[in-house]
Motif scaffolding. Structure first.
Motif, PDB file in Angstrom:
ATOM      1  N   VAL A 288      41.748  55.517  35.801  1.00  0.00           N
ATOM      2  CA  VAL A 288      41.613  54.705  34.591  1.00  0.00           C
ATOM      3  C   VAL A 288      42.530  55.204  33.480  1.00  0.00           C
ATOM      4  CG1 VAL A 288      39.272  53.969  35.114  1.00  0.00           C
ATOM      5  CG2 VAL A 288      39.633  56.099  33.859  1.00  0.00           C
ATOM      6  N   ARG A 289      43.513  55.986  33.832  1.00  0.00           N
ATOM      7  CA  ARG A 289      44.522  56.426  32.870  1.00  0.00           C
ATOM      8  C   ARG A 289      45.848  56.523  33.610  1.00  0.00           C
ATOM      9  NH1 ARG A 289      45.843  61.636  33.855  1.00  0.00           N
ATOM     10  NH2 ARG A 289      44.371  62.898  35.060  1.00  0.00           N
ATOM     11  N   THR A 290      46.931  56.595  32.861  1.00  0.00           N
ATOM     12  CA  THR A 290      48.250  56.671  33.480  1.00  0.00           C
ATOM     13  C   THR A 290      48.639  58.124  33.730  1.00  0.00           C
ATOM     14  OG1 THR A 290      49.338  56.704  31.315  1.00  0.00           O
ATOM     15  CG2 THR A 290      48.997  54.561  32.346  1.00  0.00           C
ATOM     16  N   ASP A 291      49.448  58.323  34.742  1.00  0.00           N
ATOM     17  CA  ASP A 291      49.986  59.645  35.051  1.00  0.00           C
ATOM     18  C   ASP A 291      51.191  59.430  35.961  1.00  0.00           C
ATOM     19  OD1 ASP A 291      50.508  62.281  36.127  1.00  0.00           O
ATOM     20  OD2 ASP A 291      48.501  62.846  35.447  1.00  0.00           O
ATOM     21  N   GLU A 358      45.660  44.033  51.459  1.00  0.00           N
ATOM     22  CA  GLU A 358      45.275  44.067  50.050  1.00  0.00           C
ATOM     23  C   GLU A 358      46.514  44.198  49.169  1.00  0.00           C
ATOM     24  OE1 GLU A 358      41.261  46.633  49.962  1.00  0.00           O
ATOM     25  OE2 GLU A 358      42.920  47.560  51.040  1.00  0.00           O
ATOM     26  N   PRO A 359      46.463  43.674  47.963  1.00  0.00           N
ATOM     27  CA  PRO A 359      47.588  43.841  47.045  1.00  0.00           C
ATOM     28  C   PRO A 359      47.520  45.182  46.335  1.00  0.00           C
ATOM     29  CG  PRO A 359      45.909  42.518  45.997  1.00  0.00           C
ATOM     30  CD  PRO A 359      45.419  42.813  47.390  1.00  0.00           C
ATOM     31  N   THR A 360      48.666  45.710  45.948  1.00  0.00           N
ATOM     32  CA  THR A 360      48.706  46.891  45.095  1.00  0.00           C
ATOM     33  C   THR A 360      48.624  46.469  43.637  1.00  0.00           C
ATOM     34  OG1 THR A 360      49.976  48.172  46.689  1.00  0.00           O
ATOM     35  CG2 THR A 360      50.127  48.854  44.385  1.00  0.00           C
ATOM     36  N   LYS A 361      49.322  45.424  43.289  1.00  0.00           N
ATOM     37  CA  LYS A 361      49.221  44.909  41.925  1.00  0.00           C
ATOM     38  C   LYS A 361      47.873  44.212  41.758  1.00  0.00           C
ATOM     39  CE  LYS A 361      51.585  40.567  43.062  1.00  0.00           C
ATOM     40  NZ  LYS A 361      52.766  39.733  42.792  1.00  0.00           N
ATOM     41  N   VAL A 362      47.443  44.058  40.530  1.00  0.00           N
ATOM     42  CA  VAL A 362      46.194  43.367  40.248  1.00  0.00           C
ATOM     43  C   VAL A 362      46.387  41.871  40.490  1.00  0.00           C
ATOM     44  CG1 VAL A 362      44.444  42.870  38.509  1.00  0.00           C
ATOM     45  CG2 VAL A 362      45.559  45.095  38.535  1.00  0.00           C
ATOM     46  N   THR A 363      45.487  41.271  41.259  1.00  0.00           N
ATOM     47  CA  THR A 363      45.552  39.839  41.542  1.00  0.00           C
ATOM     48  C   THR A 363      44.200  39.199  41.250  1.00  0.00           C
ATOM     49  OG1 THR A 363      44.955  40.144  43.870  1.00  0.00           O
ATOM     50  CG2 THR A 363      47.303  40.146  43.326  1.00  0.00           C
ATOM     51  N   LEU A 364      44.225  37.914  41.008  1.00  0.00           N
ATOM     52  CA  LEU A 364      43.004  37.152  40.785  1.00  0.00           C
ATOM     53  C   LEU A 364      42.487  36.646  42.124  1.00  0.00           C
ATOM     54  CD1 LEU A 364      41.024  35.821  38.730  1.00  0.00           C
ATOM     55  CD2 LEU A 364      42.530  33.817  38.775  1.00  0.00           C
ATOM     56  N   ASN A 392      40.025  48.419  37.371  1.00  0.00           N
ATOM     57  CA  ASN A 392      40.412  49.477  36.420  1.00  0.00           C
ATOM     58  C   ASN A 392      41.536  48.936  35.536  1.00  0.00           C
ATOM     59  OD1 ASN A 392      42.093  49.430  38.686  1.00  0.00           O
ATOM     60  ND2 ASN A 392      42.585  51.609  38.535  1.00  0.00           N
ATOM     61  N   VAL A 393      41.156  47.952  34.732  1.00  0.00           N
ATOM     62  CA  VAL A 393      42.111  47.229  33.890  1.00  0.00           C
ATOM     63  C   VAL A 393      41.545  47.133  32.473  1.00  0.00           C
ATOM     64  CG1 VAL A 393      43.010  45.853  35.807  1.00  0.00           C
ATOM     65  CG2 VAL A 393      41.104  44.968  34.444  1.00  0.00           C
ATOM     66  N   ASP A 394      42.438  46.906  31.531  1.00  0.00           N
ATOM     67  CA  ASP A 394      42.057  46.453  30.202  1.00  0.00           C
ATOM     68  C   ASP A 394      42.297  44.947  30.185  1.00  0.00           C
ATOM     69  OD1 ASP A 394      41.367  48.940  29.066  1.00  0.00           O
ATOM     70  OD2 ASP A 394      43.476  49.416  28.777  1.00  0.00           O
ATOM     71  N   LEU A 395      41.218  44.197  30.031  1.00  0.00           N
ATOM     72  CA  LEU A 395      41.293  42.740  30.160  1.00  0.00           C
ATOM     73  C   LEU A 395      41.152  42.088  28.797  1.00  0.00           C
ATOM     74  CD1 LEU A 395      41.278  40.524  32.534  1.00  0.00           C
ATOM     75  CD2 LEU A 395      38.889  40.252  31.920  1.00  0.00           C
ATOM     76  N   ARG A 455      45.706  44.293  32.195  1.00  0.00           N
ATOM     77  CA  ARG A 455      46.693  45.367  32.181  1.00  0.00           C
ATOM     78  C   ARG A 455      46.141  46.568  32.942  1.00  0.00           C
ATOM     79  NH1 ARG A 455      45.946  42.951  27.639  1.00  0.00           N
ATOM     80  NH2 ARG A 455      44.399  44.494  26.961  1.00  0.00           N
ATOM     81  N   PRO A 456      46.780  46.975  34.052  1.00  0.00           N
ATOM     82  CA  PRO A 456      46.273  48.120  34.821  1.00  0.00           C
ATOM     83  C   PRO A 456      46.189  49.373  33.954  1.00  0.00           C
ATOM     84  CG  PRO A 456      47.968  46.940  36.050  1.00  0.00           C
ATOM     85  CD  PRO A 456      47.991  46.392  34.654  1.00  0.00           C
ATOM     86  N   ARG A 457      45.021  49.971  33.900  1.00  0.00           N
ATOM     87  CA  ARG A 457      44.834  51.160  33.070  1.00  0.00           C
ATOM     88  C   ARG A 457      45.545  52.371  33.643  1.00  0.00           C
ATOM     89  NH1 ARG A 457      38.633  51.800  31.546  1.00  0.00           N
ATOM     90  NH2 ARG A 457      39.566  53.200  29.997  1.00  0.00           N
ATOM     91  N   ASN A 458      45.833  52.341  34.947  1.00  0.00           N
ATOM     92  CA  ASN A 458      46.560  53.456  35.558  1.00  0.00           C
ATOM     93  C   ASN A 458      48.069  53.230  35.555  1.00  0.00           C
ATOM     94  OD1 ASN A 458      46.781  51.452  37.452  1.00  0.00           O
ATOM     95  ND2 ASN A 458      45.601  52.502  39.027  1.00  0.00           N
ATOM     96  N   GLY A 459      48.525  52.095  35.024  1.00  0.00           N
ATOM     97  CA  GLY A 459      49.955  51.821  34.958  1.00  0.00           C
ATOM     98  C   GLY A 459      50.566  51.358  36.259  1.00  0.00           C
ATOM     99  N   ILE A 460      49.752  51.145  37.293  1.00  0.00           N
ATOM    100  CA  ILE A 460      50.280  50.754  38.603  1.00  0.00           C
ATOM    101  C   ILE A 460      50.333  49.233  38.693  1.00  0.00           C
ATOM    102  CG2 ILE A 460      49.881  50.807  41.088  1.00  0.00           C
ATOM    103  CD1 ILE A 460      48.620  53.549  40.727  1.00  0.00           C
ATOM    104  N   GLY A 461      51.527  48.686  38.697  1.00  0.00           N
ATOM    105  CA  GLY A 461      51.720  47.252  38.808  1.00  0.00           C
ATOM    106  C   GLY A 461      51.811  46.577  37.457  1.00  0.00           C
TER     107      GLY A 461
END
Length: 741
Positions: A288-291, A358-364, A392-395, A455-461
């Motif tokens: 839930v955070r970027t690294d 499964e997708p790596t990016k966030v999908t609906l 694990n996104v900020d929506l 917006r992915p909270r981990n910065g992935i995608g």
């Protein structure tokens, strides 16, 4: 999304039955479910993309397939997946299956047995640990390491099934844990503990498989007892994590290790691919955070150049050719198993060999936003929900009224209790007033568009943006004048200059139990000509609240609401209304679904004017329904306060006592009950309807000095109101008001 279905043949749980191959059984055959392509084709990267189990980790990689471990709630599922056709072999739970490093061999350990299985040829050999051995410590190819007291034995199995046991030379006295953690075709890499003062220190050593001798060893810097630092080995280098650094040493040179700073030392996965070292912090996809460590990064050990290979990694293994098999994902190809090996330019490149689907990016995945929505009767809220591939996104949710453009924008943090996919937003049924989100207004009925930005909270995608539409339907509220049927009651106010306004009443979303009265939208001037103004509800079928006004000659006029803050031209109801000293409208006393009007005369008689629903003649002939009402100085039509068959009336006497008259539903009233005393502190009482959106009507009370209060309805006739709550009034500064309705 449905789970990826892996083609499987009928599996036998007993490993000894599934893989019934022994040295004395004649010609060796490959198990049918483990058949694969030629080694040359596999090593050339010619594998077809096959299924990979969701939630699984890669534990071993051979030339023809790979081993996965998956927790299913009942234990660990151990499955070998062939690249050819995606066929699988399950080993059940009778044995622990682990890689025999740098080979196509798996070690099969049972409670009292140890077998080595060649996944290419199908050859399986039972291995007996040497006398005095206390534990199996791992294997490299056909070489088995076994702990023997403070030392280590090496058992090598020959092609004919015979074995040779040797003592590993060059090791110090082992005082704690000792494992084989990696290997090459010629060496095994041991990680072990030795005594240091009162504690233990970690070390690593390379053991030559041909001679059973240690060729190189090093002590690892300070590390905890439960250190799980991963090591990697290639034909030319060894890599490990020490403190907050990644160390890489060239084998056999005696040179100091190259040190690469890391932002974390926890949960790091390592690999050596040609002249590059790869590293990543495992399980970043759920963070839930970027690294920057979440990405599988390759670093050139000669130039220092770096390349991102995968967006993230959860597990990895090394195949016999030295390629890294990484379970991870990319935005383009999604989740699965990737083979990381030098490309034609020598730079590590990732090729998808198995997919989870499964997708790596966030999908609906889907939305629970009905085509038509209505506020809940219990609280006026509207539940909306979306299903995402991960949460694990900020929506940000944006709702926009198509006709007016007014919007509601809200940031949502998905709840852990909603599961791994669902994101809920319970809309309060409000929008930003004049574009200011700190000043909400009721949301008008009609067509809306919705938009979500995740917006992915981990910065992935990348950020996911999706849109849709729905229609908000509301029931007509008697006091809803100004907001296109927006669900918020409006209080009618007239100032000393004769100007009429509709002031919206709305609960505070940020401060529960608090309420605001917005600065009233100006309806018009000249209203000083009237001595009585009453909100009546929808008298003429317009779908919005109406009002009546009596001029000083006793003529009663109807003003039909348009639902947009304006009123239609007045229509004459009739004369002779000057005989009444009190008027109250809005309650349905007859139970026919239409609002009625009551009036009291100087004799104290109470008269009922039943609503007709026809704007040109909104009331039937009057009917006397009570006497003795001359003792009251205010009468308020409230709607149904106590869940009875019809609307009710409140009446305040000269002493300030408030009385409740419950409607029976036939136009008559029950005997009065006392609500309380002290109500003469208010200048006006108005039955405005449901302000707090709990499905029960409330009472607006105008106090001295421009103050206002809300008495929220309880639904109980014996105690119909909660203690008052002050309303934050936003009115024109310095303007005096002389009438509220």
């Amino acid at each position: 999304m449905d789970a990826v279905r892996t083609p499987r043949r009928r599996l036998v749980t007993a490993v000894t039955t599934v893989l019934a191959l022994t040295l004395g059984a004649g010609a060796l055959t490959v198990p049918a479910t483990a058949a694969g392509p030629s080694a040359a084709a596999a090593e050339a990267g010619a594998q077809a993309v096959v299924p990979f189990p969701r939630g699984g980790t890669v534990a071993a990689a051979g030339r023809t397939g790979f081993l996965t471990l998956t927790g299913d709630g009942q234990g660990i599922s151990q499955v070998w997946h062939a690249y050819a056709g995606g066929t699988t072999t399950s080993f059940g739970n009778l044995r622990v299956v682990r890689p025999s490093f740098a080979s196509d061999v798996l070690s099969l350990r049972g409670p009292n047995s140890l077998d080595l299985l060649d996944t290419v040829s199908g050859r399986q050999v039972s291995v007996a640990l040497p006398s005095g051995a206390t534990a199996f410590s791992g294997s490299v190819g056909w070489n088995v390491f076994a702990r023997a007291g403070a030392g280590m034995s090496l058992v090598t199995v020959a092609a004919d099934g015979t074995s040779t046991t040797r003592t590993v030379s060059g090791l110090p006295a082992l005082s704690g844990k000792a494992y084989v953690v990696a290997g090459t075709a010629s060496h095994g890499l041991l990680r072990y503990q030795t005594s240091a003062g009162k504690g233990q220190v970690w070390n690593w050593a390379l053991v030559d498989l041909a001679t059973a001798a240690v060729t190189e060893k090093r002590q690892v810097g300070p590390a905890p007892e439960n250190w799980d630092g991963e090591l990697a080995v290639s034909a030319t280098r060894v890599a490990w994590v020490e403190g907050s650094s990644l160390l890489v040493v060239e084998r056999g040179t005696g040179k100091a290790p190259q040190r690469i700073p890391l932002s974390s030392s926890e949960n790091i996965s390592l690999g050596l691919v040609g002249d590059w070292v790869t590293y990543a912090q495992r399980d970043g996809l759920d963070a839930v955070r970027t690294d920057p460590l979440y990405a599988l990064t390759a670093r050139n050990l000669r130039t220092g150049a770096t390349r991102k290979v995968l967006e993230h990694l959860t597990s990895s293994a090394v195949d016999p050719a030295g390629a890294l098999l990484a379970r991870g994902g990319t935005v383009t190809n999604g989740e699965g198993l990737y083979r990381v090996a030098p490309g034609t330019d020598g730079v590590p490149a990732a090729t998808l060999v198995a997919t989870t689907g499964e997708p790596t990016k966030v999908t609906l995945l889907g939305s629970d936003v009905p085509a038509t929505v209505s506020p809940r009767a219990s609280d006026g809220r509207i539940p909306l929900a979306w299903s995402l591939s991960r949460t694990n996104v900020d929506l940000t949710v944006t709702l926009r009224h198509t006709k007016t453009g007014v919007t509601k924008r809200h940031d949502v943090t998905p709840g852990y209790d909603d599961g791994p996919h669902l994101v809920r937003f319970t809309w309060s049924g409000d929008v930003a007033r004049n574009g200011d989100p700190a000043m909400p207004s009721g949301a008008p009925a009609g067509a809306y568009t919705w938009r979500i930005d995740a917006r992915p909270r981990n910065g992935i995608g990348p950020t996911l943006t999706k849109t849709g539409s729905f229609t908000l339907v509301r029931r007509t509220a008697p006091h809803d004048f100004a907001g296109s049927n927006n669900g918020s009651p409006d209080v009618i106010s007239r100032d000393a200059k004769g100007r009429l306004r509709f002031g919206e009443l709305i609960p505070s979303e940020d401060f529960p139990g608090s309420f605001f009265e917005h600065e009233g939208s100006l309806v018009g001037s000249g209203w000083g000509a009237y001595d009585k103004i009453e909100a009546t509800g929808n008298l003429g079928g317009s779908g919005a609240g109406d009002l009546v006004a009596r001029d000083r000659s006793g003529v009663l006029w109807l003003y039909k609401g348009r639902g947009d803050g304006t009123l239609a031209a007045r229509g004459r109801i009739g004369g002779g209304w000057g005989t009444y000293n009190r008027l109250a409208g809005g309650s349905d006393l007859t139970g026919d679904g239409r609002p009625d009007l009551v009036a009291t005369d100087a004799s104290g008689a109470l008269w009922l004017y039943k609503g007709t629903g026809v704007d040109t003649a909104p009331f039937a002939a009057r009917r006397k329904i009570g006497t003795g009402w001359s003792g009251y100085n205010d009468i308020v039509a409230t709607g149904d306060l106590a869940g009875g068959p019809a609307g009710d009336l409140l009446a305040r006497d000269a002493s300030g006592t408030l009385w409740l008259h419950l409607g029976k539903g036939d136009g008559t009233l029950a005997a009065r009950t006392k609500v309380g005393s002290g109500w003469n502190t208010y200048t006006h009482l108005v039955g405005v309807g449901d302000v707090d959106r709990d499905g029960r009507p409330d009472l607006y009370a105008a106090g001295p000095g421009g103050t206002a209060f809300l008495h929220r309805g309880t639904g109980a006739w014996s105690a119909p109101f909660r203690p008052r709550a002050e309303i934050g009034v936003l009115r024109e500064y310095g303007n005096a008001y002389d009438h509220f309705a």
